[in-house]
Design a protein around this motif. Sequence first.
Motif, mmCIF file in Angstrom:
data_model
loop_
_atom_site.group_PDB
_atom_site.id
_atom_site.type_symbol
_atom_site.label_atom_id
_atom_site.label_comp_id
_atom_site.label_asym_id
_atom_site.label_seq_id
_atom_site.Cartn_x
_atom_site.Cartn_y
_atom_site.Cartn_z
ATOM 1 N N ARG A 223 6.990 -19.943 -24.337
ATOM 2 C CA ARG A 223 7.271 -21.132 -25.037
ATOM 3 C C ARG A 223 6.180 -22.032 -25.263
ATOM 4 N NH1 ARG A 223 11.277 -20.938 -21.645
ATOM 5 N NH2 ARG A 223 10.938 -23.298 -20.781
ATOM 6 N N ILE A 224 6.429 -23.085 -26.240
ATOM 7 C CA ILE A 224 5.441 -24.130 -26.413
ATOM 8 C C ILE A 224 6.433 -25.449 -26.071
ATOM 9 C CG2 ILE A 224 4.057 -25.784 -28.109
ATOM 10 C CD1 ILE A 224 3.366 -23.246 -29.473
ATOM 11 N N LEU A 225 6.353 -26.295 -25.140
ATOM 12 C CA LEU A 225 6.951 -27.250 -24.907
ATOM 13 C C LEU A 225 6.644 -28.683 -25.447
ATOM 14 C CD1 LEU A 225 6.939 -26.656 -20.989
ATOM 15 C CD2 LEU A 225 8.700 -25.985 -22.543
ATOM 16 N N GLY A 229 8.789 -35.559 -29.548
ATOM 17 C CA GLY A 229 8.051 -35.248 -30.799
ATOM 18 C C GLY A 229 6.715 -34.886 -30.482
ATOM 19 N N ARG A 230 6.303 -34.732 -29.269
ATOM 20 C CA ARG A 230 4.840 -34.327 -29.145
ATOM 21 C C ARG A 230 4.794 -32.844 -28.306
ATOM 22 N NH1 ARG A 230 1.031 -38.833 -29.510
ATOM 23 N NH2 ARG A 230 -0.291 -37.921 -28.016
ATOM 24 N N VAL A 231 3.564 -32.472 -28.223
ATOM 25 C CA VAL A 231 3.420 -31.126 -27.322
ATOM 26 C C VAL A 231 3.418 -31.700 -26.016
ATOM 27 C CG1 VAL A 231 1.519 -29.575 -26.704
ATOM 28 C CG2 VAL A 231 2.379 -29.434 -29.019
ATOM 29 N N ALA A 232 4.022 -31.043 -25.069
ATOM 30 C CA ALA A 232 4.028 -31.346 -23.638
ATOM 31 C C ALA A 232 3.257 -30.257 -22.979
ATOM 32 C CB ALA A 232 5.174 -31.717 -23.057
ATOM 33 N N GLY A 238 6.737 -17.608 -17.312
ATOM 34 C CA GLY A 238 7.523 -18.485 -16.285
ATOM 35 C C GLY A 238 6.892 -19.668 -15.698
ATOM 36 N N ARG A 239 5.753 -19.757 -15.715
ATOM 37 C CA ARG A 239 4.933 -20.790 -15.283
ATOM 38 C C ARG A 239 4.613 -21.851 -16.394
ATOM 39 N NH1 ARG A 239 -1.313 -20.284 -12.795
ATOM 40 N NH2 ARG A 239 -1.784 -22.434 -12.608
ATOM 41 N N GLU A 240 4.844 -23.273 -15.736
ATOM 42 C CA GLU A 240 4.793 -24.341 -17.017
ATOM 43 C C GLU A 240 3.178 -24.934 -16.826
ATOM 44 O OE1 GLU A 240 6.327 -28.966 -17.486
ATOM 45 O OE2 GLU A 240 7.854 -27.249 -17.319
ATOM 46 N N ILE A 241 2.570 -25.010 -17.794
ATOM 47 C CA ILE A 241 0.915 -25.625 -17.864
ATOM 48 C C ILE A 241 1.323 -26.803 -18.782
ATOM 49 C CG2 ILE A 241 -1.251 -25.103 -18.356
ATOM 50 C CD1 ILE A 241 -0.329 -23.345 -16.323
ATOM 51 N N ARG A 242 0.889 -27.947 -18.429
ATOM 52 C CA ARG A 242 0.789 -29.215 -19.093
ATOM 53 C C ARG A 242 -0.598 -29.263 -19.838
ATOM 54 N NH1 ARG A 242 5.817 -31.141 -19.140
ATOM 55 N NH2 ARG A 242 4.859 -33.299 -19.782
ATOM 56 N N THR A 243 -0.446 -29.903 -21.153
ATOM 57 C CA THR A 243 -1.442 -29.882 -21.853
ATOM 58 C C THR A 243 -1.142 -31.212 -23.020
ATOM 59 O OG1 THR A 243 -2.969 -28.767 -23.355
ATOM 60 C CG2 THR A 243 -0.801 -28.285 -23.642
ATOM 61 N N LYS A 244 -2.294 -31.557 -23.395
ATOM 62 C CA LYS A 244 -1.849 -32.583 -24.549
ATOM 63 C C LYS A 244 -1.869 -32.186 -25.953
ATOM 64 C CE LYS A 244 -5.317 -35.396 -21.764
ATOM 65 N NZ LYS A 244 -6.529 -36.366 -21.823
ATOM 66 N N ALA A 245 -2.525 -30.914 -26.203
ATOM 67 C CA ALA A 245 -2.502 -30.200 -27.412
ATOM 68 C C ALA A 245 -2.549 -28.511 -27.394
ATOM 69 C CB ALA A 245 -3.606 -30.717 -28.418
ATOM 70 N N VAL A 246 -2.025 -28.092 -28.084
ATOM 71 C CA VAL A 246 -1.820 -26.756 -28.340
ATOM 72 C C VAL A 246 -2.424 -26.147 -29.598
ATOM 73 C CG1 VAL A 246 -0.468 -24.648 -28.680
ATOM 74 C CG2 VAL A 246 0.169 -26.205 -26.894
ATOM 75 N N VAL A 247 -3.390 -24.924 -29.684
ATOM 76 C CA VAL A 247 -3.675 -24.584 -30.856
ATOM 77 C C VAL A 247 -3.372 -23.018 -31.005
ATOM 78 C CG1 VAL A 247 -5.796 -23.622 -32.236
ATOM 79 C CG2 VAL A 247 -5.844 -25.841 -30.972
ATOM 80 N N SER A 248 -2.471 -22.758 -31.908
ATOM 81 C CA SER A 248 -1.840 -21.593 -32.050
ATOM 82 C C SER A 248 -2.750 -20.634 -32.994
ATOM 83 C CB SER A 248 -0.438 -21.494 -32.400
ATOM 84 O OG SER A 248 -0.123 -20.025 -32.730
ATOM 85 N N GLY A 429 3.455 -33.948 -32.664
ATOM 86 C CA GLY A 429 2.033 -34.207 -32.445
ATOM 87 C C GLY A 429 1.518 -33.381 -31.611
ATOM 88 N N GLY A 430 0.481 -33.036 -31.668
ATOM 89 C CA GLY A 430 -0.529 -32.275 -30.748
ATOM 90 C C GLY A 430 -0.316 -30.570 -31.205
ATOM 91 N N LEU A 431 0.360 -30.154 -32.208
ATOM 92 C CA LEU A 431 0.414 -28.846 -32.334
ATOM 93 C C LEU A 431 -0.334 -28.484 -33.474
ATOM 94 C CD1 LEU A 431 2.001 -26.124 -31.942
ATOM 95 C CD2 LEU A 431 3.872 -26.876 -33.331
ATOM 96 N N PHE A 432 -1.209 -27.592 -33.253
ATOM 97 C CA PHE A 432 -2.062 -27.151 -34.651
ATOM 98 C C PHE A 432 -1.968 -25.580 -34.681
ATOM 99 C CE2 PHE A 432 -3.540 -31.136 -32.450
ATOM 100 C CZ PHE A 432 -3.868 -31.671 -33.696
#
Length: 464
Positions: A223-225, A229-232, A238-248, A429-432
């Motif tokens: 999943r993308i969290l 209204g912003r990428v988290a 099953g492991r959560e990775i925090r990030t400021k932005a996601v590029v799919s 915000g932060g989803l590309f």
Amino acid sequence: MKKDTYDIVVIGAGLGGMTAANVLARNGFRVLLCEFHHQLGGLATWFRRKEGVIFDVSLHGFPVGMIKSCRRYWTKEIADSIVQLPSIRFDNPMFTLDTTFNREDFTRLLVERFGVEQERVEAFFNKARSMTFVDDQSLTTQELFEEFFPGRDDIVRLLMEPITYANGSTLEDPAITYGIVFSNFMSKGVFTFRGGTDRLVALMEAEMLRNGVEIATRTRIDRILTENGRVAGVVVEGREIRTKAVVSNSNLKSTIFNMVGEEHFSEDFLAEAKKVRLNNSSTQVYLSLKPGETIDESRCGDLLFTSTAEKFDTQKLLSRDITSRTYSFYYPKTRPGVERYAVVASTNANYSDWANLTPEAYESSKKSLIEETLDALEKYVPGIRTKIDWAEAATPCTFERYTLHQQGASFGTKFEGLAISRSLPEQIGGLFHTGSVGIIMSGWLGAVNYGVIVANDVDAFVRK
């Protein structure tokens, strides 16, 4: 993954995803690149078979602009390994010809061979060259051809078949989806990577590692969290990775509907996203020749577009009753140091013709595809059955399995997907997204350049 937090997570290691990751890491960001497959490259990858024979997964030909993009955003070594394929051949009921596939030679052919006035040919090329993504989308490719070459099915075939192979364009699609790619090829012709895709991917991987990209293969994003209204972050097995932005770099529709979820988008956006059509897929037949066996280059050329259909027909190009095949011939010059010849035969295909078969019928259909290809190839490589020591086939289901692209879409989505891809950050915000969306992203050059465009957008967002 070594850390629990990164500046940017890139999902998918196709050419667009790898380029975005490389540019962002070079700019100083902490980048995690996650790839579901055990190899990088997406559809621009490779596999190894009997006695070390290596096959490029799909046929590769791209415009000269790839040299400039690779020199600027990758390395000089990669750029210097890009070479022209000088002999592009056509063989169908309407004509048989050989071309260098550039504007000068196509002008000569259209004037001398097809009897078109030079002024009309120049006007056509100029119009194609002037097309941009903001132009009118109501003009179809069919209407473009009728404007310059009315009633000339032979010219439509010459100008259209290679581009349909390159990006899945049809006569009903917007003319800009044809004109932009066609005019790019027309500048200098068709190019490929000397040494094969295995060498290219290895060089790209080494460059990313030098720039600090952390690469995780055999890694699927659950999943993308999002928060407020912003990428988290992302959830990885099953492991959560925090990030400021996601590029799919995944399929556009999979990104929206599977990894993020409808509840995070506006109703208007979802309505438009649901209208986006997937592009078609393809089949490939991979053939390697026994040691010592050769192919007559003067007879086959580098790329050979063949068809038994009486005229160009998009539906026939996609039909399981195959009439059109494109052959890519791999000579020792293509892979220096490897004295083996190989052939990859490609056809555009419908996912539905393969996905609904029983396992038994699926395997039988693959075997038939190989046999039909060998029958067709006999015309160009006499005695092909006695020359080969390996043959196998890939289908739309194969590409879906390894790339996770919905319906094995070889060319992403149709043109309407571009607007949806570009407007994702306005929704979250932060989803590309970077990948094969419409004509801008079809083929190697488009994928690399879109990766650069998106990397620049991400850079501006994260720094802000």
